[in-house]
Scaffold this active site. Structure first.
Site, mmCIF file in Angstrom:
data_model
loop_
_atom_site.group_PDB
_atom_site.id
_atom_site.type_symbol
_atom_site.label_atom_id
_atom_site.label_comp_id
_atom_site.label_asym_id
_atom_site.label_seq_id
_atom_site.Cartn_x
_atom_site.Cartn_y
_atom_site.Cartn_z
ATOM 1 N N TYR A 234 1.325 -4.427 -8.386
ATOM 2 C CA TYR A 234 0.398 -3.422 -8.904
ATOM 3 C C TYR A 234 1.193 -2.559 -9.883
ATOM 4 O O TYR A 234 2.166 -1.904 -9.504
ATOM 5 C CB TYR A 234 -0.172 -2.569 -7.771
ATOM 6 N N HIS A 266 -5.374 -10.079 -12.366
ATOM 7 C CA HIS A 266 -6.357 -10.279 -11.306
ATOM 8 C C HIS A 266 -7.444 -9.215 -11.315
ATOM 9 O O HIS A 266 -8.630 -9.536 -11.263
ATOM 10 C CB HIS A 266 -5.651 -10.291 -9.952
ATOM 11 N N HIS A 267 -7.081 -7.944 -11.339
ATOM 12 C CA HIS A 267 -8.064 -6.891 -11.535
ATOM 13 C C HIS A 267 -7.382 -5.650 -12.100
ATOM 14 O O HIS A 267 -6.156 -5.511 -12.026
ATOM 15 C CB HIS A 267 -8.861 -6.571 -10.255
ATOM 16 N N HIS A 337 -3.435 -5.220 -11.442
ATOM 17 C CA HIS A 337 -2.971 -6.092 -10.358
ATOM 18 C C HIS A 337 -2.624 -7.449 -10.964
ATOM 19 O O HIS A 337 -3.496 -8.173 -11.440
ATOM 20 C CB HIS A 337 -4.069 -6.254 -9.304
ATOM 21 N N HIS A 416 -13.740 -0.173 -1.036
ATOM 22 C CA HIS A 416 -12.277 -0.095 -1.093
ATOM 23 C C HIS A 416 -11.677 0.075 0.294
ATOM 24 O O HIS A 416 -12.074 0.955 1.060
ATOM 25 C CB HIS A 416 -11.845 1.090 -1.967
ATOM 26 N N HIS A 418 -7.480 -0.873 2.222
ATOM 27 C CA HIS A 418 -6.152 -1.411 1.948
ATOM 28 C C HIS A 418 -6.029 -2.805 2.580
ATOM 29 O O HIS A 418 -7.019 -3.524 2.687
ATOM 30 C CB HIS A 418 -5.082 -0.431 2.404
ATOM 31 N N MET A 491 -7.691 2.732 4.434
ATOM 32 C CA MET A 491 -8.792 3.515 3.882
ATOM 33 C C MET A 491 -10.105 2.802 4.204
ATOM 34 O O MET A 491 -10.126 1.614 4.501
ATOM 35 C CB MET A 491 -8.647 3.661 2.364
#
Length: 620
Positions: A234, A266-267, A337, A416, A418, A491
């Protein structure tokens, strides 16, 4: 994607003369096969419209998938392009990207004949013919550098060996056969070049709004980053808007991916930093670097998010996201990412997101509201859990106080968690009854996050309740996973995009801390005072001390299901709305939504006891 080589055979190695001769014969056979197969299938009609969605499946760009959705027929048409001449190809879907227990289509040769089949793999990776052939091959075409397959498949087949295609994230799996196999049953996925890719197949088909004449663009891009040769990176890059940048509306955005890196990026997300800080360090480096300034944790307001397979994102014609001007931070954080399972070295990247914005402000400011759980360690998941659920609430008390009488209208959502998150859902409840799902992903992956347009706008009125639940898997953990900002913490968030913007920016909850301490005292009464309940002990330390027997696990589940909560009904300034928010009762829900039941198609799929022979290799 997690592509990997399972044996040492190299496609590009120079073969010996005898192998070269065999390869020449094989190439000729493939060419004959393609010519005759196209003729044999020419009566099968491809879809009328083009393929609007496409992704590269593997990091080398050998397999490219495109698709077309018919919501009327509830069918997807796929086009799979394969570079080079291969002995066969495998493509399919599975629950979380495993090659075991996967729903597959196979095209392969035994050296004399070629076969196509709807298939499935068992828990050992052994491939079997599916008795119900729901995947229909429509066309095979030879291309300048390989071949192209066209096939279709219904969303729902009601075949126990088939994957149910829904709005969720789909884990696509693929494999390449490098040599002929005498039968389908002779193929095991463990001996193939395989990998996975994540995508949302069933996109919301929202009409494209017209761009205004004064539209401008701004690109937030990585500054010629040398992509690390790690599987997952990241990357964080902080930039700033010009000093005199006045308020504008973002009305659209799209990805800008460096050519050649389509399979590695990837994003991406663009975050705006918190306005209460006058400046932020212009950091450029891995997001998990020890050199990353802590202040960047306050750059969390999502402006744009893109993931593989996503097209341009358009805001409704009546709304736009305000940025720039007074009360808005000039600092933006780009997060990219990179997924590099082949550990490719020396690749540079300048990918990012292009924002389309206008100085002609629209009727409404679009807002982003956080739903779910507060980032706090009082919410925790025990280790060795396969499906542990935590739930956060936006209560009727908060919506009654903070929302206008005309309500707000949610048009998009980004879920979202983790690393241990597996499912996320947000439900709207009214008058004690669950009314509708705002957004759901039963195959959620923390490695695939995007803002998704809702197929139907959800209106929320004062007194409504929004319930967000996340399901976690901690089978690989030895200690409890607590809530927090760190990637190894957890999260549970739904960033909902709505209009008109209100002061309410965060509507989340957590269990009351006093009741959590009662839980630790109860644990001690049955476990010889193993958990320190003294003031100097932190909540993460307390959870670390818990012996995770079945009794303590069940007690924690009961605590989260019934104990009072602390509500965070927060304004954009991070200040709570006036009122008492501690020791709040859980919303009373008397009626819940039923699980979705697949609507099985009336038509019967073809049944087979052997794969379909598509051509005799000896012809021609």
């Amino acid at each position: 994607m997690q592509a990997h080589l399972t044996h040492q055979h190299c496609w590009n190695s120079l073969p010996s003369p005898s192998v070269r001769e065999a390869a020449s014969m094989y190439s000729t056979a493939v060419a004959i096969f393609l010519v005759i197969l196209v003729a044999a299938l020419q009566s099968s009609e491809p879809p009328e419209s083009p393929f609007p969605y496409h992704i590269l499946l593997d990091p080398d760009g050998i397999l490219e998938l495109s698709w077309n959705i018919s919501y009327v027929q509830e069918v997807i048409h796929f086009q799979l392009k394969v570079q080079g001449l291969r002995a066969g190809v495998l493509f399919g879907m599975s629950d979380r990207g495993e090659l075991e227990n996967a729903d597959l289509i196979m095209l392969w040769t035994d050296g004399n004949r070629s076969y196509f089949a709807d298939a499935w793999s068992d828990q050992k990776g052994q491939i079997h013919l599916d008795a119900q052939q729901d995947c229909q091959l429509l066309q095979v075409q030879r291309t300048s550098d390989g071949l192209s397959l066209l096939f279709k498949r219904p969303f729902v087949t009601c075949d126990p060996n088939d994957y149910l295609i829904e709005d969720d994230t789909v884990h696509l799996v693929y494999g390449i056969l490098e040599e002929p196999f005498q039968s389908l049953e002779a193929i095991n996925t463990s001996g193939l070049y395989t990998g996975l890719q994540r995508v949302q197949l069933l996109k919301s088909e929202v009409p494209t709004p017209t761009m205004p004449a004064d539209v401008q663009t701004m690109e937030i891009r990585a500054p010629d980053v040398l992509i690390p040769d790690n599987e997952t990176t990241y990357w964080c890059y902080v930039t700033e808007l010009p000093q005199d940048f006045s308020q504008h509306h973002i009305i659209m955005y799209e990805a800008v991916v460096t050519e050649g890196n389509e399979a590695l990026v990837h994003h991406m997300e663009v975050f705006q930093c918190a306005a209460e800080f006058k400046s932020f360090p212009l950091f450029n480096g891995p997001c998990d670097s020890k050199m990353k300034p802590d202040r960047l944790n306050y750059c969390r307001h999502v402006l744009a998010a893109w993931a593989l397979g996503a097209k341009a994102f358009y805001y409704p014609e009546e709304a736009g996201v305000a940025f720039g001007g007074q009360g808005s931070s000039r600092y933006l954080r780009l997060e990219v990412h990179y997924h590099n399972p082949r550990n490719i070295q020396g690749r540079r990247d300048s990918s990012g997101i292009r924002l389309y914005y206008t100085a002609t402000l629209r009727q409404f400011n679009a807002g982003i509201m956080e739903l779910g759980l507060v980032y706090t360690p009082v919410m925790a998941i025990p280790p060795q859990e396969t499906a542990f659920v935590l739930t956060g609430y936006c209560t009727d008390k908060c919506t009654m106080l903070a929302l206008p009488t005309s309500g707000i209208h949610i048009f998009a959502s980004q879920l979202h968690t983790h690393l241990t998150g597996r499912k996320v859902v947000t439900v709207l409840a009214r008058d004690g009854q669950e009314r509708m799902v705002v957004n759901r992903d039963n195959h959620y992956s923390p490695h695939f996050q995007e803002i998704r347009m809702l197929k139907k706008v959800v209106s929320v009125f004062p007194g409504d309740v929004l319930i967000t639940s996340c399901t976690y898997n901690t089978e690989g953990k030895k200690l409890a996973t607590v809530g927090g900002f760190g990637i190894l913490e957890e999260m549970c968030v739904n960033y909902v995009h709505y209009y008109p913007q209100t002061e309410l920016e965060l509507c989340k909850s957590a269990v009351n801390d006093g009741y959590l301490q009662k839980y630790f005292h109860q644990v001690n009464s049955f476990n010889n005072e193993e958990v320190c309940t003294c003031p100097q002990a932190s909540v993460p330390e307390q959870f670390t001390s818990v012996p995770w027997n079945s009794y303590n696990r069940d007690m924690l589940k009961a605590l989260y299901r019934f104990a009072p909560i602390s509500m965070h009904c927060n304004k954009t300034s991070a200040v709570r709305f006036q009122g008492e928010w501690n020791l709040q009762p859980l919303p009373e829900i008397t009626s819940t939504l039923k699980d979705r039941t697949p609507n099985c198609p009336n038509g019967q799929a073809v049944s087979r006891t052997s794969p379909a022979t598509v051509i005799n290799w000896g012809q021609g």
